[in-house]
Scaffold this motif. Structure first.
Motif, PDB file in Angstrom:
ATOM      1  N   TYR A 282      42.436 -28.264  30.473  1.00  0.00           N
ATOM      2  CA  TYR A 282      40.903 -28.873  29.780  1.00  0.00           C
ATOM      3  C   TYR A 282      40.861 -29.468  28.421  1.00  0.00           C
ATOM      4  CZ  TYR A 282      39.959 -25.375  33.704  1.00  0.00           C
ATOM      5  OH  TYR A 282      39.788 -24.675  34.833  1.00  0.00           O
ATOM      6  N   LEU A 283      39.736 -30.428  28.559  1.00  0.00           N
ATOM      7  CA  LEU A 283      39.680 -31.134  27.381  1.00  0.00           C
ATOM      8  C   LEU A 283      38.207 -30.578  26.987  1.00  0.00           C
ATOM      9  CD1 LEU A 283      40.359 -32.660  24.641  1.00  0.00           C
ATOM     10  CD2 LEU A 283      39.656 -34.792  25.763  1.00  0.00           C
ATOM     11  N   GLN A 284      37.845 -29.699  26.315  1.00  0.00           N
ATOM     12  CA  GLN A 284      36.401 -29.441  25.742  1.00  0.00           C
ATOM     13  C   GLN A 284      35.948 -30.392  24.516  1.00  0.00           C
ATOM     14  OE1 GLN A 284      34.242 -27.118  27.107  1.00  0.00           O
ATOM     15  NE2 GLN A 284      32.792 -28.229  25.739  1.00  0.00           N
ATOM     16  N   MET A 285      35.172 -31.366  24.824  1.00  0.00           N
ATOM     17  CA  MET A 285      34.507 -32.103  23.777  1.00  0.00           C
ATOM     18  C   MET A 285      33.188 -31.700  23.168  1.00  0.00           C
ATOM     19  SD  MET A 285      35.991 -35.497  25.464  1.00  0.00           S
ATOM     20  CE  MET A 285      34.875 -35.533  26.771  1.00  0.00           C
ATOM     21  N   THR A 286      33.107 -31.323  22.175  1.00  0.00           N
ATOM     22  CA  THR A 286      31.660 -31.265  21.505  1.00  0.00           C
ATOM     23  C   THR A 286      31.428 -32.138  20.339  1.00  0.00           C
ATOM     24  OG1 THR A 286      32.863 -29.552  19.708  1.00  0.00           O
ATOM     25  CG2 THR A 286      32.175 -28.735  21.805  1.00  0.00           C
ATOM     26  N   THR A 287      29.977 -32.043  19.773  1.00  0.00           N
ATOM     27  CA  THR A 287      29.471 -33.110  18.886  1.00  0.00           C
ATOM     28  C   THR A 287      30.032 -34.615  18.889  1.00  0.00           C
ATOM     29  OG1 THR A 287      30.057 -31.347  17.270  1.00  0.00           O
ATOM     30  CG2 THR A 287      29.289 -33.257  16.312  1.00  0.00           C
ATOM     31  N   LEU A 288      29.968 -34.893  20.182  1.00  0.00           N
ATOM     32  CA  LEU A 288      30.509 -36.144  20.688  1.00  0.00           C
ATOM     33  C   LEU A 288      29.824 -37.399  20.120  1.00  0.00           C
ATOM     34  CD1 LEU A 288      30.887 -35.592  24.420  1.00  0.00           C
ATOM     35  CD2 LEU A 288      32.557 -36.478  23.080  1.00  0.00           C
ATOM     36  N   LYS A 289      30.274 -38.586  19.735  1.00  0.00           N
ATOM     37  CA  LYS A 289      29.827 -39.704  19.073  1.00  0.00           C
ATOM     38  C   LYS A 289      30.209 -40.652  19.860  1.00  0.00           C
ATOM     39  CE  LYS A 289      31.931 -37.749  14.780  1.00  0.00           C
ATOM     40  NZ  LYS A 289      32.909 -37.870  13.825  1.00  0.00           N
ATOM     41  N   PRO A 290      29.469 -41.903  19.646  1.00  0.00           N
ATOM     42  CA  PRO A 290      29.757 -43.161  20.692  1.00  0.00           C
ATOM     43  C   PRO A 290      31.143 -43.727  20.452  1.00  0.00           C
ATOM     44  CG  PRO A 290      27.558 -43.321  19.359  1.00  0.00           C
ATOM     45  CD  PRO A 290      28.247 -41.832  18.824  1.00  0.00           C
ATOM     46  N   ASP A 291      31.881 -43.513  19.117  1.00  0.00           N
ATOM     47  CA  ASP A 291      33.372 -43.747  19.148  1.00  0.00           C
ATOM     48  C   ASP A 291      34.084 -43.125  20.194  1.00  0.00           C
ATOM     49  OD1 ASP A 291      33.402 -44.735  15.536  1.00  0.00           O
ATOM     50  OD2 ASP A 291      32.499 -45.792  17.381  1.00  0.00           O
ATOM     51  N   ASP A 292      33.550 -42.002  20.722  1.00  0.00           N
ATOM     52  CA  ASP A 292      34.223 -41.125  21.608  1.00  0.00           C
ATOM     53  C   ASP A 292      34.439 -42.109  22.989  1.00  0.00           C
ATOM     54  OD1 ASP A 292      33.331 -38.137  19.921  1.00  0.00           O
ATOM     55  OD2 ASP A 292      35.220 -39.218  19.869  1.00  0.00           O
ATOM     56  N   SER A 293      33.713 -42.841  23.195  1.00  0.00           N
ATOM     57  CA  SER A 293      33.515 -43.277  24.644  1.00  0.00           C
ATOM     58  C   SER A 293      34.893 -44.052  24.908  1.00  0.00           C
ATOM     59  CB  SER A 293      32.367 -44.368  24.501  1.00  0.00           C
ATOM     60  OG  SER A 293      31.419 -43.966  24.272  1.00  0.00           O
ATOM     61  N   GLY A 294      35.119 -44.085  26.152  1.00  0.00           N
ATOM     62  CA  GLY A 294      36.455 -44.656  26.734  1.00  0.00           C
ATOM     63  C   GLY A 294      36.678 -43.890  28.044  1.00  0.00           C
ATOM     64  N   ILE A 295      37.822 -44.472  28.691  1.00  0.00           N
ATOM     65  CA  ILE A 295      38.369 -43.760  29.880  1.00  0.00           C
ATOM     66  C   ILE A 295      39.568 -42.710  29.124  1.00  0.00           C
ATOM     67  CG2 ILE A 295      39.666 -44.430  31.573  1.00  0.00           C
ATOM     68  CD1 ILE A 295      38.901 -47.065  32.055  1.00  0.00           C
TER      69      ILE A 295
END
Length: 127
Positions: free
Chosen positions: A79-92
């Motif tokens: 798993y990859l739990q991602m929090t406090t996401l930012k627009p720069d985290d966008s991608g495949i």
């Protein structure tokens, strides 16, 4: 042959969270590394983090404190739990697998060239 399938991507607002899954089949050989990578349009694929089959983890500076890699009890899913996401985290987002021994040049296993098996990717869009 090992096969990897990612899931869990989607669209989320900045500050939100997502959890990606990577299910492995085909019999991985221990010890091994499972890595998470991402690629934005017109950018190189970059390492997000990785986990060793013994449990140790390492993350890119850009996600440290926000992203967490874990596995289920039988380690078939990473798993990859991602929090406090930012627009720069966008991608495949891709997961990857590499059994030991790893290339001698791969010191932290956050380089795409260090892995020999990849999933098809899942899109994450943060707006």
């Amino acid at each position: 042959d090992v096969q990897l399938v990612e899931s869990g991507g989607g669209s989320v607002q900045a500050g939100g969270s997502l959890r990606l899954s990577c299910t492995a089949s085909g019999g991985r050989i221990r010890p091994y590394f499972m890595g998470w990578f991402r690629q934005a349009p017109e950018k190189e694929r970059e390492g997000v983090g990785r986990i060793h089959s013994a449990g140790s983890t390492r993350y890119a500076d850009s996600v440290t404190g926000r992203f967490t890699i874990s596995t289920d009890s039988d380690k078939s899913t990473t798993y990859l739990q991602m929090t406090t996401l930012k627009p720069d985290d966008s991608g495949i987002y891709y997961c990857a697998y590499m059994p030991a021994p790893t290339p001698i040049t791969c010191t932290n296993m956050l380089e795409a060239s260090c892995y020999n098996t990849w999933g098809q990717g899942t899109q994450v869009t943060v707006s």
